[in-house]
Design a protein around this motif. Structure first.
Motif, PDB file in Angstrom:
ATOM      1  N   LEU A   1       0.917  -1.061   0.061  1.00  0.00           N
ATOM      2  CA  LEU A   1       0.063  -0.256  -0.503  1.00  0.00           C
ATOM      3  C   LEU A   1       1.144   1.288   0.241  1.00  0.00           C
ATOM      4  CD1 LEU A   1      -3.326   1.301  -0.119  1.00  0.00           C
ATOM      5  CD2 LEU A   1      -2.723   1.245   2.778  1.00  0.00           C
ATOM      6  N   GLU A   2       2.168   1.635   1.029  1.00  0.00           N
ATOM      7  CA  GLU A   2       2.503   2.215   0.896  1.00  0.00           C
ATOM      8  C   GLU A   2       3.074   3.014  -0.330  1.00  0.00           C
ATOM      9  OE1 GLU A   2       4.286   4.638   4.103  1.00  0.00           O
ATOM     10  OE2 GLU A   2       2.040   4.190   3.149  1.00  0.00           O
ATOM     11  N   LYS A   3       3.845   1.952  -1.160  1.00  0.00           N
ATOM     12  CA  LYS A   3       4.457   2.050  -2.265  1.00  0.00           C
ATOM     13  C   LYS A   3       3.570   2.932  -3.080  1.00  0.00           C
ATOM     14  CE  LYS A   3       7.532  -1.433  -2.198  1.00  0.00           C
ATOM     15  NZ  LYS A   3       8.056  -2.997  -2.578  1.00  0.00           N
ATOM     16  N   SER A   4       2.464   2.366  -3.525  1.00  0.00           N
ATOM     17  CA  SER A   4       1.520   3.145  -4.392  1.00  0.00           C
ATOM     18  C   SER A   4       0.431   4.445  -4.153  1.00  0.00           C
ATOM     19  CB  SER A   4       0.290   2.596  -4.296  1.00  0.00           C
ATOM     20  OG  SER A   4      -0.335   2.149  -3.494  1.00  0.00           O
ATOM     21  N   ARG A   5       1.166   4.992  -2.960  1.00  0.00           N
ATOM     22  CA  ARG A   5       0.603   6.204  -2.458  1.00  0.00           C
ATOM     23  C   ARG A   5       1.436   7.257  -2.264  1.00  0.00           C
ATOM     24  NH1 ARG A   5      -4.869   6.516  -0.758  1.00  0.00           N
ATOM     25  NH2 ARG A   5      -3.203   8.237   0.799  1.00  0.00           N
ATOM     26  N   ARG A   6       1.403   8.451  -2.463  1.00  0.00           N
ATOM     27  CA  ARG A   6       2.538   9.489  -2.098  1.00  0.00           C
ATOM     28  C   ARG A   6       2.204   9.976  -0.370  1.00  0.00           C
ATOM     29  NH1 ARG A   6       2.450  13.361  -7.319  1.00  0.00           N
ATOM     30  NH2 ARG A   6       3.241  11.806  -9.003  1.00  0.00           N
ATOM     31  N   VAL A   7       0.732   9.473  -0.345  1.00  0.00           N
ATOM     32  CA  VAL A   7       0.470   9.890   1.365  1.00  0.00           C
ATOM     33  C   VAL A   7      -0.297   9.611   1.708  1.00  0.00           C
ATOM     34  CG1 VAL A   7      -1.263  11.298   2.546  1.00  0.00           C
ATOM     35  CG2 VAL A   7      -0.740  12.258   0.170  1.00  0.00           C
ATOM     36  N   PRO A   8       0.331   9.339   2.821  1.00  0.00           N
ATOM     37  CA  PRO A   8       0.007   7.737   3.815  1.00  0.00           C
ATOM     38  C   PRO A   8      -1.185   7.964   4.127  1.00  0.00           C
ATOM     39  CG  PRO A   8       2.473   9.757   5.015  1.00  0.00           C
ATOM     40  CD  PRO A   8       1.601  10.168   3.740  1.00  0.00           C
ATOM     41  N   CYS A   9      -1.625   6.964   4.183  1.00  0.00           N
ATOM     42  CA  CYS A   9      -2.887   6.080   4.475  1.00  0.00           C
ATOM     43  C   CYS A   9      -3.299   5.724   6.483  1.00  0.00           C
ATOM     44  CB  CYS A   9      -3.385   4.886   4.252  1.00  0.00           C
ATOM     45  SG  CYS A   9      -5.296   4.803   4.530  1.00  0.00           S
ATOM     46  N   THR A  10      -4.074   7.425   6.611  1.00  0.00           N
ATOM     47  CA  THR A  10      -3.298   6.945   8.281  1.00  0.00           C
ATOM     48  C   THR A  10      -3.933   5.264   8.791  1.00  0.00           C
ATOM     49  OG1 THR A  10      -3.546   9.582   7.890  1.00  0.00           O
ATOM     50  CG2 THR A  10      -4.538   8.664  10.503  1.00  0.00           C
ATOM     51  N   TYR A  11      -5.452   5.105   8.139  1.00  0.00           N
ATOM     52  CA  TYR A  11      -6.259   4.002   9.496  1.00  0.00           C
ATOM     53  C   TYR A  11      -5.372   2.928   8.951  1.00  0.00           C
ATOM     54  CZ  TYR A  11     -10.543   6.650   8.221  1.00  0.00           C
ATOM     55  OH  TYR A  11     -11.441   8.178   8.387  1.00  0.00           O
ATOM     56  N   ALA A  12      -4.903   3.210   7.625  1.00  0.00           N
ATOM     57  CA  ALA A  12      -3.255   1.865   7.308  1.00  0.00           C
ATOM     58  C   ALA A  12      -1.921   2.103   8.425  1.00  0.00           C
ATOM     59  CB  ALA A  12      -2.960   1.791   5.620  1.00  0.00           C
ATOM     60  N   TYR A  13      -1.602   3.159   9.232  1.00  0.00           N
ATOM     61  CA  TYR A  13      -0.857   3.646   9.770  1.00  0.00           C
ATOM     62  C   TYR A  13      -1.512   2.715  11.043  1.00  0.00           C
ATOM     63  CZ  TYR A  13       2.649   5.233   7.279  1.00  0.00           C
ATOM     64  OH  TYR A  13       4.209   5.329   6.244  1.00  0.00           O
ATOM     65  N   ASN A  14      -3.045   2.765  11.861  1.00  0.00           N
ATOM     66  CA  ASN A  14      -3.114   3.031  12.545  1.00  0.00           C
ATOM     67  C   ASN A  14      -3.489   1.421  13.536  1.00  0.00           C
ATOM     68  OD1 ASN A  14      -3.678   5.767  13.288  1.00  0.00           O
ATOM     69  ND2 ASN A  14      -5.499   5.658  12.581  1.00  0.00           N
ATOM     70  N   THR A  15      -4.212   0.802  11.815  1.00  0.00           N
ATOM     71  CA  THR A  15      -4.700  -0.581  12.209  1.00  0.00           C
ATOM     72  C   THR A  15      -2.911  -1.064  12.349  1.00  0.00           C
ATOM     73  OG1 THR A  15      -5.955  -0.609  10.438  1.00  0.00           O
ATOM     74  CG2 THR A  15      -5.091  -2.729  11.198  1.00  0.00           C
ATOM     75  N   MET A  16      -1.326  -0.619  11.802  1.00  0.00           N
ATOM     76  CA  MET A  16      -0.502  -1.446  11.431  1.00  0.00           C
ATOM     77  C   MET A  16      -0.101  -1.421  13.121  1.00  0.00           C
ATOM     78  SD  MET A  16       1.714  -2.895   9.085  1.00  0.00           S
ATOM     79  CE  MET A  16       1.932  -4.888  10.898  1.00  0.00           C
ATOM     80  N   ILE A  17       0.007  -0.108  13.658  1.00  0.00           N
ATOM     81  CA  ILE A  17       0.347   0.140  14.547  1.00  0.00           C
ATOM     82  C   ILE A  17      -0.354  -1.148  15.605  1.00  0.00           C
ATOM     83  CG2 ILE A  17       0.854   1.868  16.330  1.00  0.00           C
ATOM     84  CD1 ILE A  17       1.536   4.459  14.472  1.00  0.00           C
ATOM     85  N   MET A  18      -1.539  -1.125  15.513  1.00  0.00           N
ATOM     86  CA  MET A  18      -2.500  -1.914  16.971  1.00  0.00           C
ATOM     87  C   MET A  18      -1.608  -3.467  16.610  1.00  0.00           C
ATOM     88  SD  MET A  18      -4.675  -1.195  19.144  1.00  0.00           S
ATOM     89  CE  MET A  18      -5.637  -2.103  19.721  1.00  0.00           C
ATOM     90  N   GLY A  19      -1.807  -3.735  15.013  1.00  0.00           N
ATOM     91  CA  GLY A  19      -1.208  -4.756  15.205  1.00  0.00           C
ATOM     92  C   GLY A  19       0.847  -5.291  15.568  1.00  0.00           C
ATOM     93  N   TYR A  20       0.885  -3.889  15.986  1.00  0.00           N
ATOM     94  CA  TYR A  20       2.374  -4.031  16.743  1.00  0.00           C
ATOM     95  C   TYR A  20       2.102  -4.528  18.120  1.00  0.00           C
ATOM     96  CZ  TYR A  20       5.557  -3.318  12.332  1.00  0.00           C
ATOM     97  OH  TYR A  20       6.387  -3.793  10.910  1.00  0.00           O
ATOM     98  N   GLY A  21       1.352  -3.078  18.120  1.00  0.00           N
ATOM     99  CA  GLY A  21       0.983  -3.203  19.748  1.00  0.00           C
ATOM    100  C   GLY A  21       0.892  -5.178  20.662  1.00  0.00           C
ATOM    101  N   SER A  22      -0.773  -5.312  19.621  1.00  0.00           N
ATOM    102  CA  SER A  22      -1.335  -6.433  20.200  1.00  0.00           C
ATOM    103  C   SER A  22      -0.243  -7.587  19.931  1.00  0.00           C
ATOM    104  CB  SER A  22      -2.403  -7.301  19.177  1.00  0.00           C
ATOM    105  OG  SER A  22      -2.915  -6.053  19.156  1.00  0.00           O
ATOM    106  N   ALA A  23       1.313  -7.370  18.937  1.00  0.00           N
ATOM    107  CA  ALA A  23       2.190  -8.295  19.275  1.00  0.00           C
ATOM    108  C   ALA A  23       3.695  -8.220  20.117  1.00  0.00           C
ATOM    109  CB  ALA A  23       2.953  -8.710  17.566  1.00  0.00           C
ATOM    110  N   GLY A  24       2.985  -7.313  20.962  1.00  0.00           N
ATOM    111  CA  GLY A  24       4.167  -7.087  22.246  1.00  0.00           C
ATOM    112  C   GLY A  24       5.434  -6.469  21.015  1.00  0.00           C
TER     113      GLY A  24
END
Length: 929
Positions: free
Chosen positions: A312-335
């Motif tokens: 997704l990041e490669k196909s976009r110039r502007v970061p997708c806020t929702y994707a960032y939030n979801t990925m951050i939540m994923g990292y957090g849930s995994a510790g």
């Protein structure tokens, strides 16, 4: 208020339906004319106001009808339509509707009926709906599309989805055709609710029967509803049906499928939809990527989630806020917090400032891990990027309360208010719940009382947390006062609230109040669920109300519930405790026949029941069944079977199970060790009992009083009294407080070896410890003192026992009679002998013989005759006679006969002596003579 509903046809004078339509339309057009009839319209408005004033002035009755008649109203359809649109009470409207019928021979027009239905929608009262629809059906017309949609929409807005469903079913009953939008509106609402997919499917099938063509949007709504409930097969069937209808799936449908199927745990299926949409020429959007990332993170497939995110990041110039939030939540849930922090920096470097949602995701994950200090550091850093919102403060307050830092939680709440944010009901619920769990009930009540009802109103969770917390610490009256406040606040108590109240009352010995709460629940028309009924039944059994517990089990079935494994477990456990363990077998097989899925707890209870009623083989079979079905036996399981085997002297099998449990790594407790010690001790295998005790202590466990009592009892029965005294000393050295049973065992053992004085020392020590001796202890001590010749102490103890409300048994009376007889106190012994007979207690043959000897020595020959007669009546009279003859000889018999003759009791004497002589003559060759 009386509602006038007149059944039957509404047509008069053969008026045809088409005349009604034309008449209604004609009158309506004239009523709305803005030219010549402007003055007439003003008059009509005044008339409508007058009618409404009459109708709203009081309850319907003859006075209302008189007042309306005095207005000289000309019966026109437009008039009733206008009035119905103004009214706010369905009952008043129907009464006026019926009164209007009496003023004209014409039937009501469709618009009049639709106006009445519209009023029902506004008021949310559909009780008269069936009757009104029936009249409309007879008249040949139905609700308009607008009215139909309005009725369903009003139910949806009031969250009365079942009522909306019933409205549509009522229309179908009279063969009306509900509007397409009415169906789709209700299906959309049902898809967002839970456990309503069957109703959705019913409505969808009706739409197909009526010829409505379903759209992709409708299929999307249905699929989302079924997938959310985990009914994946049904959702897939709908998807196949949609494709067979030549409808092409759009990106919204694919996004819904990815999200819902992924959340239902079908990650591979979500992947399939992701790739399928690309193959069908649809380009995934931000929602697609974000949903897929969330699904993969939840399934702990973090590497795949990262791959999607990078794509997704490669196909976009502007970061997708929702994707960032979801990925951050994923990292957090995994510790993986370092990766989460790195992603925040990456987002910031790309010119996109992390939002409060991103930080809240990290804080939520830190809360799950209990990393309070790190969360507070992140909280301070986030202030540079985004101001904390209410959710941020709630997360931190919850975390601080969980960590026991209640002062910091209150400080955080104050900081929130300084930031211009005020606690919402979730904030209050978090604090009340955590304070209750920390037993800070006064503080919890303080938070509750401080609530500003203008800004924040307590909900059922607030009340429930406080009621439960107060009840658990015994403040049941305070809990009930909170319940009353809940009623005053017009907050409807649910089954959970009543469960907490009843449990609290029962747990603190107030079962009658608990029953009153149940009656209160019924009066409030709160329907109990299965969990409530199970808890109530459990409370009854624990309170010793076995019959009521049984009745509650039957009530569960009478209410239409199917008893689950917990229901049967409570019933079986309660019956075991009440002494009905023999019923365990039948209930267990009934439970299996009804298809109950047994869990470990259910198996443990049934196994315990089988062991307690002596069916140890059945218990053993169930233990093996557990293993086969994949349920690992627990320490409770092994404890029940080991104890059952030990009690029937199958000690080798018990020991094998003991070793099996140890080999499986199960932490065995003192109870299991004590069962083995008791079993080995009772069969005299004292050395093995000592080995078990030694192993127990090597494991770091501390023997309890039951353990020591088992060992002491074994030593006393083996007459190893010195070893028992040493064991008792070890018990005290290990700071294990002896109980009444301990002292009773020692006193009995010392009396058996005739160490009566030592026994009396323990007797006195027991009383100094504040223990009240039981009947067995009294009997043992009295018997011991009497045999030792300490008649004064024995008599004093005997009288004290009776004076304290004790009821001496046969053994106690016999011991006292023998003691008094041996101490040459024949008269007192005989008085006690008579008291024993009056109480209906048995008198031993030996006691009679000893008393006879004492009475003879004291020249109490008349009393001796009575004792002799009693001796003859006993089952052991033959053996007693032998002993008596042998002891006293023929000389004594002659002397007794002479004395009895002198006292003129010759007849009694002859009867007694004939009996004795007969015994002597028959047994003259007995070896003792």
């Amino acid at each position: 208020m009386r509602i006038l509903l007149r059944p039957g046809t509404i047509f008069r004078n053969d008026t045809k339906p088409h005349r009604v339509f034309s008449l209604c339309n004609k009158n309506l057009s004239s009523f709305s004319d803005n030219g010549e009839n402007r003055e007439g319209n003003n008059n009509n408005r005044q008339l409508i106001n007058s009618i409404c004033n009459v109708l709203e002035s009081g309850p319907w009755g003859p006075s209302s009808e008189t007042a309306l008649s005095s207005l000289n109203v000309s019966p026109q359809p437009e008039l009733i339509i206008s009035v119905l649109r103004r009214l706010k009470d369905v009952n008043i409207a129907i009464n006026y509707f019926r009164w209007f019928e009496t003023r004209t021979e014409l039937p009501h027009c469709p618009e009049s009926y639709n106006s009445l239905l519209s009023l029902m929608s506004r008021c949310g009262k559909f009780e008269p709906l069936e009757h009104i629809l029936g009249e409309m059906s007879v008249a040949g017309f139905g609700p308009s599309v607008t009215t139909c949609i309005e009725m369903v929409t009003s139910c949806v807005k009031a969250n009365k989805l079942k009522q909306g469903f019933d409205v549509l079913q009522m229309m179908r009953k009279f063969k009306f055709r509900p509007a397409f939008s009415a169906y789709t509106t209700l299906i959309g609402a049902l898809s967002s609710a839970s456990n309503d997919s069957d109703k959705m499917l019913t409505l969808f099938q009706q739409m197909q029967e009526l010829g409505y063509e379903p759209t992709v949007h409708l299929f999307t709504t249905l699929i989302r509803g079924f997938a959310r409930e985990g009914r994946v097969d049904s959702a897939l069937s709908l998807l196949d049906e949609m494709k067979s209808s030549s409808l092409d799936a759009d990106i919204v449908l694919y996004n819904v499928c990815i999200d819902c199927f992924g959340k239902a745990g079908k990650v591979d299926m979500a992947w399939k939809f992701f790739h399928e949409m690309e193959a069908n020429g649809l380009h995934p959007d931000e929602v697609t990527y974000t949903s897929m990332i969330g699904v993969l993170c939840k399934a702990n497939r973090l590497e795949e989630a990262v791959e999607i995110f990078e794509g997704l990041e490669k196909s976009r110039r502007v970061p997708c806020t929702y994707a960032y939030n979801t990925m951050i939540m994923g990292y957090g849930s995994a510790g993986k917090f370092e990766e989460a922090y790195s992603l925040l920096e990456r987002q910031r470097a790309k010119g996109s400032i992390p939002s409060v949602i991103a930080y809240n995701c990290i804080l939520t994950s830190l809360r799950r891990m209990g990393r309070v200090d790190e969360a507070l550091r992140v909280f301070e850093e986030m202030k540079k990027d985004a101001p904390p919102n209410l959710s941020t403060y709630n997360i931190l307050i919850d975390m601080l309360c969980r960590a026991g830092k209640l002062d910091s939680a209150f400080s955080m709440r104050d900081s929130m208010e300084k930031a211009g944010l005020f606690p919402n009901v979730r904030t209050v619920n978090i604090m009340v719940d955590r304070l209750c769990k920390a037993n800070k009930l006064d503080e919890a009540c303080g938070v509750f009382e401080e609530m500003d009802c203008k800004l924040c109103t307590p909900d059922e969770i607030t009340f429930c947390s406080l009621i439960d917390g107060l009840g658990k610490v015994g403040r049941v009256d305070d809990a009930y006062r909170i319940y009353e406040k809940m009623l005053d606040a017009e907050c409807r108590p649910n089954s959970v609230v009543y469960t907490s109240l009843i449990k609290s009352f029962f747990n603190h010995g107030r079962k009658e109040d608990g029953h009153k709460v149940y009656k209160e629940m019924m009066s409030q028309r709160c329907s109990p669920d299965l969990q409530f009924l199970n808890t109530y039944m459990d409370c009854m059994f624990k309170a010793g109300e076995a019959d009521k517990g049984r009745a509650m089990f039957e009530e569960i079935k009478a209410r239409g519930f199917v008893p689950d494994a917990r229901s049967y477990s409570i019933l079986i456990h309660g019956l075991i405790k009440a002494g009905f363990a023999n019923e365990t077998h039948e209930l267990f097989y009934l439970m299996k026949e009804q298809g109950c899925v047994l869990d470990t707890r259910a198996y443990n209870i049934v196994i315990d029941g089988f062991c307690k009623c002596g069916k140890v083989n059945k218990a053993y079979q169930l233990l093996e069944e557990m293993k086969v079905k994949g349920f690992e036996p627990t320490v409770v399981t092994y404890g029940s079977v080991i104890d059952g085997l030990a009690k029937i002297d199958r000690l080798d099998e018990a020991y094998m199970l003991f070793e099996e449990a140890k080999a499986k790594g199960i932490e065995l407790n003192v109870v299991i060790y004590s069962s083995l010690i008791d079993g080995f001790g009772k069969v005299g295998r004292i050395d093995e009992a000592y080995l078990i005790l030694e192993e127990l202590m090597q494991k770091g466990l501390t023997p309890n009083v039951y353990t020591w009592n088992s060992l002491l009892d074994a030593l006393v029965k083996a007459e190893e009294i010195n070893e028992a005294l040493a064991c008792f000393q070890s018990l005290k050295e290990m700071k294990c407080a002896p109980n009444q049973v301990t002292y009773g065992i020692l006193i009995n053992g010392l009396c058996k070896v005739r160490k009566f004085n030592k026994a009396f020392v323990f007797w006195q020590e027991m009383q100094k410890q504040g223990m009240k001796p039981n009947a067995v202890s009294y009997t043992t001590m009295i018997s011991g003192l009497a045999r030792a010749g300490n008649i004064a102490e024995a008599g004093s103890l005997f009288e004290r026992f009776k004076g304290s409300g004790g009821v001496p048994d046969s053994a106690c009376y016999n011991a006292m009679i023998e003691g008094l007889s041996s101490g040459n106190r024949a008269v007192e012994a005989y008085a006690l002998f008579e008291e024993t007979r009056r109480r209906g207690l048995s008198i031993h043959s030996k006691t009679c013989v000893v008393l006879l000897d004492a009475l003879h020595k004291s020249d109490c020959l008349e009393q001796a005759a009575v004792v002799g007669a009693v001796l003859r009546e006993t089952g052991k009279a033959k053996h007693a006679a032998r002993c008596w003859i042998t002891s006293f000889g023929n000389h004594w018999r002659s002397e007794l006969l002479m004395q009895l003759k002198k006292q003129k009791v010759q007849e009694e004497c002859l009867l007694e002596m004939n009996f004795i002589t007969l015994q002597y003559n028959t047994e003259h060759d007995f070896d003792l003579l």
